[in-house]
Design a protein around this motif. Structure first.
Motif, PDB file in Angstrom:
ATOM      1  N   SER A 245      -7.259  46.857  70.467  1.00  0.00           N
ATOM      2  CA  SER A 245      -8.513  47.145  70.464  1.00  0.00           C
ATOM      3  C   SER A 245      -9.179  45.764  71.043  1.00  0.00           C
ATOM      4  O   SER A 245      -8.073  45.201  72.147  1.00  0.00           O
ATOM      5  N   PRO A 246     -10.004  45.902  72.031  1.00  0.00           N
ATOM      6  CA  PRO A 246     -10.637  44.714  73.265  1.00  0.00           C
ATOM      7  C   PRO A 246     -10.354  43.830  72.082  1.00  0.00           C
ATOM      8  O   PRO A 246     -10.544  42.693  72.892  1.00  0.00           O
TER       9      PRO A 246
ATOM     10  N   GLN B  64     -16.216  49.731  67.841  1.00  0.00           N
ATOM     11  CA  GLN B  64     -15.307  48.700  68.478  1.00  0.00           C
ATOM     12  C   GLN B  64     -15.557  46.826  68.766  1.00  0.00           C
ATOM     13  O   GLN B  64     -16.973  47.094  68.489  1.00  0.00           O
TER      14      GLN B  64
ATOM     15  N   VAL C 138     -15.341  43.021  69.644  1.00  0.00           N
ATOM     16  CA  VAL C 138     -15.197  42.503  71.012  1.00  0.00           C
ATOM     17  C   VAL C 138     -15.301  40.441  70.271  1.00  0.00           C
ATOM     18  O   VAL C 138     -14.809  40.147  69.551  1.00  0.00           O
TER      19      VAL C 138
ATOM     20  N   HIS D  22     -23.576  48.990  77.944  1.00  0.00           N
ATOM     21  CA  HIS D  22     -22.372  47.952  77.328  1.00  0.00           C
ATOM     22  C   HIS D  22     -23.306  47.670  76.391  1.00  0.00           C
ATOM     23  O   HIS D  22     -23.763  46.627  76.821  1.00  0.00           O
TER      24      HIS D  22
ATOM     25  N   VAL E  16     -23.938  44.881  73.028  1.00  0.00           N
ATOM     26  CA  VAL E  16     -23.129  44.045  72.227  1.00  0.00           C
ATOM     27  C   VAL E  16     -24.166  43.589  70.976  1.00  0.00           C
ATOM     28  O   VAL E  16     -24.678  43.139  71.101  1.00  0.00           O
TER      29      VAL E  16
ATOM     30  N   GLU F  77     -19.666  54.676  71.670  1.00  0.00           N
ATOM     31  CA  GLU F  77     -18.589  54.528  72.991  1.00  0.00           C
ATOM     32  C   GLU F  77     -19.033  53.083  73.577  1.00  0.00           C
ATOM     33  O   GLU F  77     -18.200  52.141  73.984  1.00  0.00           O
ATOM     34  N   THR F  78     -20.178  53.166  73.411  1.00  0.00           N
ATOM     35  CA  THR F  78     -21.144  52.011  74.489  1.00  0.00           C
ATOM     36  C   THR F  78     -21.411  50.911  73.444  1.00  0.00           C
ATOM     37  O   THR F  78     -21.814  49.368  73.881  1.00  0.00           O
TER      38      THR F  78
ATOM     39  N   HIS G  41     -20.676  47.713  70.887  1.00  0.00           N
ATOM     40  CA  HIS G  41     -19.330  47.097  70.548  1.00  0.00           C
ATOM     41  C   HIS G  41     -20.040  46.002  69.933  1.00  0.00           C
ATOM     42  O   HIS G  41     -20.723  45.482  69.665  1.00  0.00           O
TER      43      HIS G  41
ATOM     44  N   TYR H 144     -19.487  41.992  67.930  1.00  0.00           N
ATOM     45  CA  TYR H 144     -18.797  40.845  68.709  1.00  0.00           C
ATOM     46  C   TYR H 144     -18.591  40.337  67.441  1.00  0.00           C
ATOM     47  O   TYR H 144     -19.207  39.617  66.428  1.00  0.00           O
TER      48      TYR H 144
END
Lengths: 202, 169
Positions: free
Chosen positions: A57-58, A76, A78, A140, A142, A168-169, A171, A173
């Motif tokens: 994972s990122p 996802q 980050v 992207h 966040v 997919e875009t 994320h 935090y």
């Protein structure tokens, strides 16, 4: 027996009247909740191939229970380093990288990542019309909240996905604003684009 | 009047005054904590969710919407002295299961974290933020006791309408 019946009847009347008052007060309150809304939505892991097929994972750190929970929810994660890099990326100025703050008004006004859109998913009608178009054109997105045990960023991300933003875009935090502040990264005070920044002491 | 009768009257008067104070205390506590929760419905919704008793809408939302206002409403009725015994019963019926839920949640946290039970501190959704569980349980038991006391007393002073149904002549 008669007294018990009478007290029981009184209790039932009080309960019913109290419930009626509660529903009325909630309906009239601008802070009121909706009975039918799922405030804690989830997506299936398999819906997001970026997560389902991800070897690493990122946010790196499979042992992190929050990262694992996000993965299970198809999101996802980050970390601060990746978010800070996104913040310095020229794409951020072109609004191809977008930050979304999922907290309520008071903490948002007190300080947010500069340029972050507010999206309090408990009251989506207030922000959705502005946030969704911004996220739709971004490569992207966040989403963050305060950090720690806070799950609002996850639910906000799922909500945004429901509004048409590709998973997919999106994320999340994980460290949130707590970690952002700890790293002494810039904070914007007041509304978005106010250009008022909190002094950063290094 | 005999000495025994006078003493009995004095005790009765004292109990009446004590009941009024207990009723006002109970009313004030529930009105305050009810309004604190009603003022932050989202925070309360998150706290109710942590108990894992109600899964999603509409039940989870219904509890989060109704409980704070119901508490505040009952608190107001007790302060004003309306349907006193029925209101006290309603509060006891609400508070007893909630106290069991707090106990259960604290027990789970204690087991999961390997921390002594009384060292557990969490926001139980009671309106006072993060609290240590043992004093909270004692406080809840005291409130349940006060509620039972108020609900058992037949006569109440300083009331707008202590009974909804007047006693039969």
């Amino acid at each position: 027996m008669r007294v018990a019946k009478s007290v029981g009847f009184e209790a039932a009347v009080v309960f019913v009247a109290g419930m009626a008052v509660a529903l009325l007060a909630n309906a009239l309150s601008p802070l009121g909740l909706r009975l039918d809304r799922d405030y804690f939505p989830r997506v299936e892991t398999t819906k997001n191939p970026a997560v389902a097929n991800a070897a690493v994972s990122p946010a790196k750190g499979g042992a992190n229970p929050v990262v694992e929970r996000l993965r299970q929810r198809g999101l996802q994660a980050v970390d601060t380093k990746a978010v800070a890099e996104s913040f310095r990326d020229p794409k951020y100025l072109e609004e191809r990288i977008v930050f979304v703050d999922s907290r309520e008004d008071a903490p948002y006004q007190a300080g947010h990542i500069p340029g972050a859109w507010q999206f309090d998913h408990y009251h989506p009608e207030r922000h959705l019309a502005e946030v969704v178009p911004a996220c739709l054109v971004a490569e992207h997105v966040v989403v963050y909240c305060q950090g720690g045990d806070c799950e609002d960023s996850e639910f906000a991300a799922v909500h945004l996905h429901g509004a048409g933003i590709p998973l997919e875009t999106l994320h999340v935090y994980v460290g949130g604003l707590d970690e952002w502040s700890r790293e002494k990264l810039p904070l914007e005070i007041g509304s978005r684009g106010s250009q008022r920044f909190q002094e950063v002491r290094r | 009047m005999t000495d025994h009768g006078a003493a009995s009257n004095a005790t009765g008067a004292l109990l009446d005054k004590a009941t009024v104070l207990v009723r006002w205390l109970l009313g004030g506590v529930f009105l305050y904590f009810g309004l604190v929760k009603a003022w932050h419905p989202v925070d309360f919704l998150k706290l109710v969710r942590q108990y894992d008793v109600f899964e999603g809408p509409p039940f989870l939302n219904l509890v989060a919407i109704c409980l704070p206002w119901l508490e505040a409403f009952c608190g107001l009725l007790l302060l004003a002295g309306v349907a006193v015994r029925g209101t006290a019963v309603t509060l006891v019926c609400m508070l007893a299961p909630l106290t069991l839920l707090v106990l259960h949640r604290a027990w789970l946290l204690s087991e999961a974290n390997g921390v002594p039970f009384c060292a557990i501190k969490f926001n139980c959704g009671c309106g006072a933020g993060e609290v240590f569980v043992c004093p909270k349980l004692v406080e809840n038991l005291a409130l349940i006791g006060f509620g039972c006391w108020v609900s058992r007393r037949r006569d109440h002073r300083f009331c707008l309408r202590s009974r909804l149904i007047p006693p039969a002549a």
